[in-house]
Write a protein that holds these residues in place. Structure first.
Motif, PDB file in Angstrom:
ATOM      1  N   UNK A 139       0.883  -1.022   0.106  1.00  0.00           N
ATOM      2  CA  UNK A 139       0.093   0.038   0.055  1.00  0.00           C
ATOM      3  C   UNK A 139       0.643   1.075   0.058  1.00  0.00           C
ATOM      4  N   UNK A 140       0.090   2.005  -0.428  1.00  0.00           N
ATOM      5  CA  UNK A 140       0.797   3.688  -0.527  1.00  0.00           C
ATOM      6  C   UNK A 140       0.073   4.655   0.065  1.00  0.00           C
ATOM      7  N   UNK A 141       0.630   5.454   0.779  1.00  0.00           N
ATOM      8  CA  UNK A 141       0.088   6.714   1.420  1.00  0.00           C
ATOM      9  C   UNK A 141       0.734   8.019   0.668  1.00  0.00           C
ATOM     10  N   UNK A 142      -0.022   9.006   0.034  1.00  0.00           N
ATOM     11  CA  UNK A 142       0.603  10.083  -0.519  1.00  0.00           C
ATOM     12  C   UNK A 142      -0.132  11.278  -0.063  1.00  0.00           C
ATOM     13  N   UNK A 143       0.526  12.258   0.505  1.00  0.00           N
ATOM     14  CA  UNK A 143       0.027  13.331   0.881  1.00  0.00           C
ATOM     15  C   UNK A 143       0.859  14.650   1.050  1.00  0.00           C
TER      16      UNK A 143
END
Length: 913
Positions: free
Chosen positions: A841-845
């Protein structure tokens, strides 16, 4: 034997035409005021012998098998108003009383298959069609059997009629029917020594069963009802059915039945087309009221109500359309009571009610070409059944049963299309469905089984298996963007069984047994498409209770409900809007299961599943600014209590704010990187999910969900399973060495220009097993997640500015087992993740990330004579299994806090902690 028969037809087999200002008045009985019905009365009286009375009608029709044409400003008013009454009385002998309509009943009827247009009206006309009929049958006997029957057959204001009308014409078609039967004992005349069976029946089911309809297409031919612009259609059906069977020595039976009660209905699988050329309202309302009473002193008693369909507008193949602006209001309301009582029964005392389908709108297509000034649809079913056995008897069963497998839908199986704008109604939901069911069974002296069942396998939904499209925007009642498409469903079920000498069983809703789970859903399997701007809300509420009490036998209580605000429904908003799914609106979804006895075993089971938004393969998309949120709140408890016997309680509570399904879906490709579900906000806006299990105690500041099993002599076993997530995309159970799959990945995307993602879960539970002489075993399993992406979930928050991705899970659980003479085992396994991924999974912010998990896990086992074992396992993780990328500056905060304790004590035995 006495008989009375009638045949009333105002106009029969005629061809009538007028020019301007024509008027047709066809009255088979006058509507009034004052009401002046045709009457048919039959009375049969005897002293020593049988008495049989029959009041029958072969036709009650205003206009039959005719064609009528009137021009400009024409009026057609037709009515069928009649009363049938039959009464049979005797002192010694049997009585039979029948009041029955055996032929056509309607204001305007075509049962001769006349081709073409039956009724033609020019512009600015008026069409009135009214049915107002009653049938009453009374059978009395002091020594002998009494049977009373009343039926209307098929009654409709417009019955198989093709109608063509010009602009400005109004149609009002209403059918009102009352059926009343009374058999056996007459409390008014003071009869107290009645010997014989009493049976009263109002209405019937089956192919030729009772049908009461405002506008009816029987399927004999294809029908069209069409109007020019600025017309109106009002249709109504009202049915009141009552039956009473009373005796002293003998069986008592009371029954109410109908196949169909509807304002507009079609049994034609091919076509019923209702059309208004341009502007106009369609109003359709159906109401049903039933009351069944069966009472005896010595004998069996049965009060049974069986209804097929109650609907506002219903029919496979049927369509309704308004060319330009218009409104549609449909409602179906059913209210039923049943009571069965006996002092000494042989086989059974039973009170049962079933309204198989209660539907606001259920047709193929409903379309409004331009603006819908209002669209509302209501379905409501309220049922209450009481079965009571008062005195000692052979082992008969006592059964109270309501709403088993019933379907209650505001809008079902309908394609709804609005060409331009839809205006929200300030006083009503777009689609609302309510089910209320109460079943009470009491067996004071019976050693047989006492059963109460409420809503087992019932299905309640505001929008069900339909589609809804709005070409432009949804407006609020003031005509301003945005308004809300709201679908609201409630299911309140109460089952209570009480016995002294017999087994007591209460079931409310379902735990996923033979009939499947009981469900309440706001929007279910219904795509919603808004071209420009508007809000969408799916809301649910539910209270489900099962209580079983016995003194000298076993007690078993089971309560369960699946509640979903939005279920597997694609929602697309072209520009700005809010999507909101709530399970537990106003008050939490509440479930209770309680069983208690003195000598016998006690068993309770509670199963609750709640989802604010639950998607399997559907997506939610907002083109520009807006937000998506899902929330689920639930509470309740379960207990099993006995003195001599074992006590067993099992509870499963699952609550998710947003659930994007398991790790299933289409294989991903470069062009379709997400094969599963997605929630996307185009420019600005947040995505949030919240979940709560338990009721907050203000004194301790903790959430409470009490689960317990308690006995004096016997074993006590209590198990509790808690699962909660703010946002979840869970993985399937796979072998430990299996490779992670990339199929079915899900995406949550907040507004790239500014938007946060939040998942929060909170839960609390207290689980106890208490015994004096016997084993005590309590086990608790808890899994809490702020955001659970173990099934493949990527998160993208705002890419500019200061945004937040937050996952927070907190809970407190207490497990204890206490006994005096016996072993005590207590086990508590609790796990919490702030944010959990699948490793891919990837979290981008741009902004900050917070991942926090905190648990309190307390386990206690205590005994005096026996072994004691207390095991507490706690796992708490702040952030796991994600690749986190923060654009620019930001802060990542992760915390994990646990408070774990176990305590075991004994005087004579071993200790394991």
């Amino acid at each position: 034997m006495a008989t009375a028969d009638s045949y009333d037809v105002a106009i029969n087999e005629a061809d009538i035409s007028f020019g301007l200002d024509g008027a047709v008045l066809a009255e088979a009985g006058k509507v009034g005021p004052p009401r002046q019905p045709s009457t048919t009365t039959d009375v049969a009286a005897s002293v020593n012998g049988d008495a049989n009375a029959a009041a029958t009608n072969q036709a009650q029709v205003g206009i039959l098998n005719s064609t009528v044409a009137v021009g400009l400003n024409g009026t057609v008013n037709a009515s069928a108003v009649a009363d049938l009454a039959a009464k049979a009385t005797t002192v010694t002998g049997n009585t039979s009383s029948v009041a029955e309509y055996q032929g056509p009943v309607g204001a305007i009827v075509n049962n001769g298959l006349v081709t073409g247009t039956d009724l033609q009206v020019g512009k600015n006309g008026i069409v009135g069609a009214t049915v107002d009929t009653t049938a009453q049958a009374i059978a009395r006997s002091i020594t002998g059997n009494a049977a009373a029957k009343a039926d209307v057959g098929q009654a409709a204001a417009l019955f198989d009629i093709n109608l063509k009308a010009g602009e400005g014409t109004s149609l009002n078609a209403s059918a009102k029917v009352g059926l009343d039967t009374k058999a056996g004992l007459d409390p008014v005349d003071g009869s107290t020594n009645v010997t014989g069976n009493a049976e009263a029946q109002s209405g019937s089911t089956g192919p030729d069963g009772t049908r009461i309809v405002g506008i009816y297409d029987s399927g004999a031919r294809d029908l069209e009802i069409s109007f020019g612009k600025s017309a109106s259609i009002t249709a109504g059906a009202q049915a009141n059915l009552s039956s009473t069977g009373r005796t002293v020595t003998g069986d008592a039976k009371a029954g109410n039945a109908a196949e169909l009660v509807a304002a507009i209905a079609s049994d034609n699988p091919n076509s019923l087309a209702i059309k208004i050329g341009e502007n106009g309202p369609i109003n359709a309302a159906a109401t049903l009221g039933t009351a069944a009473t069966a009472a005896t002193v010595s004998g069996d008693a049965a009060a049974i109500t069986k209804i097929g369909t109650v609907a506002g507008i219903v029919g496979k193949g049927a369509t309704a359309s308004i060319g330009l602006d218009g409104s549609v209001a449909a409602s179906a309301i059913a209210t039923n009571t049943a009571s069965a009582t006996s002092t000494t029964a042989v086989n059974e005392v039973k009170a049962q009610i079933d309204n198989d389908q209660v539907l606001g709108i259920a047709i193929d297509k409903l379309s409004i070409g331009s603006d819908a000034t209002s669209l509302t649809s209501l379905a409501s079913s309220s049922q209450s059944a009481t079965a009571q056995l008062v005195g000692p008897a052979d082992p008969p069963n006592v059964i109270a049963k309501v709403a088993s497998g019933d379907q209650v839908n505001g809008i079902a199986g309908t394609t709804v299309s609005i060409g331009e704008n839809l205006t929200e109604n300030a006083n009503a939901n777009l689609a609302r469905a309510n089910l209320s069911g109460t079943a009470i069974a009491q067996g004071v002296g019976s050693p047989g089984e006492v059963k109460a069942k409420a809503g087992v396998g019932s299905q309640v939904a505001g929008l069900q298996s339909s589609s809804l499209s709005v070409g432009k925007s949804v407006l609020n009642p003031a005509g301003v963007v945005p308004g809300t498409i709201d679908a609201y469903a409630t299911s309140n079920l109460d089952a209570r069984a009480t016995s002294v000498s017999g087994i007591s069983t209460a079931k409310a809703g379902s735990l996923g047994l033979q009939m499947g789970p009981a469900t309440v859903e706001g929007i279910a399997s219904t795509p919603v498409w808004i071209g420009e701007s508007g809000n969408v809300s799916g809301l649910t509420g539910s209270l489900v209770n099962a209580g079983a009490t016995s003194v000298n036998s076993d007690a078993n209580a089971q309560a369960g409900m699946v509640s979903r605000g939005v279920f597997d429904s694609s929602i697309s908003i072209g520009k700005n809007g809010v999507v909101n799914g709530v399970s537990g609106v106003g008050t939490p979804i509440t479930g209770t299961a309680t069983s208690s006895t003195t000598t016998g075993n006690a068993q309770s089971g509670l199963g609750l599943e709640g989802d604010g938004i639950k998607q399997l393969m559907a997506t939610i998309s907002i083109g520009e600014a807006g937000s998506a949120s899902g929330s689920s709140t639930m509470t309740g408890g379960a207990s099993a209590t006995t003195v001599t016997g074992w006590a067993n309680t099992a509870a499963q509570l699952s609550s998710d704010g947003i659930d994007l399904g398991p790790d299933v879906g289409a294989a991903i490709t470069p062009s379709t990187p997400y094969g599963g579900t997605a929630i996307k906000v185009g420019t600005l806006g947040n995505v949030s999910g919240s979940s709560v299990i338990g009721t907050l105690n203000p004194l301790t500041n903790r959430l409470e969900t009490p689960i317990s099993a308690e006995t004096t002599t016997g074993d006590a076993t209590s198990s509790a399973d808690f699962q909660a997530a703010g946002i979840a995309k869970r993985g399937l159970v796979t072998p430990a060495d299996a490779e992670p799959t990339t199929n079915g990945r899900a995406l949550i995307q907040a507004g790239p220009l500014g938007g946060s993602i939040s998942g929060v879960s909170q839960a609390g539970g207290q689980n106890s097993a208490l015994a004096v002489s016997g084993q005590a075993n309590a086990s608790t399993t808890a899994r809490l997640d702020g955001i659970d992406g173990s099934g493949g979930l990527d998160l993208q928050a705002g890419l500019i500015g200061n945004n937040l991705v937050q996952g927070k899970a907190t809970g407190a659980f207490e497990t204890k087992s206490i006994t005096v003479s016996g072993d005590a085992f207590a086990n508590g396994d609790a796990t919490a993740f702030g944010i959990l991924g699948d490793g891919l999974g990837k979290i981008l912010l741009s902004g900050n990330l917070e991942a926090m998990a905190a648990l309190t896990n307390t386990v206690m086992a205590m005994t005096t004579t026996g072994n004691a074992s207390a095991t507490a396992n706690t796992q708490v993780v702040g952030l796991q299994g994600y690749d986190v990328q923060i654009l620019g500056s930001g802060t990542l905060t992760a915390s994990a806090t646990s408070n774990t304790s176990s305590f075991a004590s004994t005087v004579n035995g071993s200790v394991n902690v």
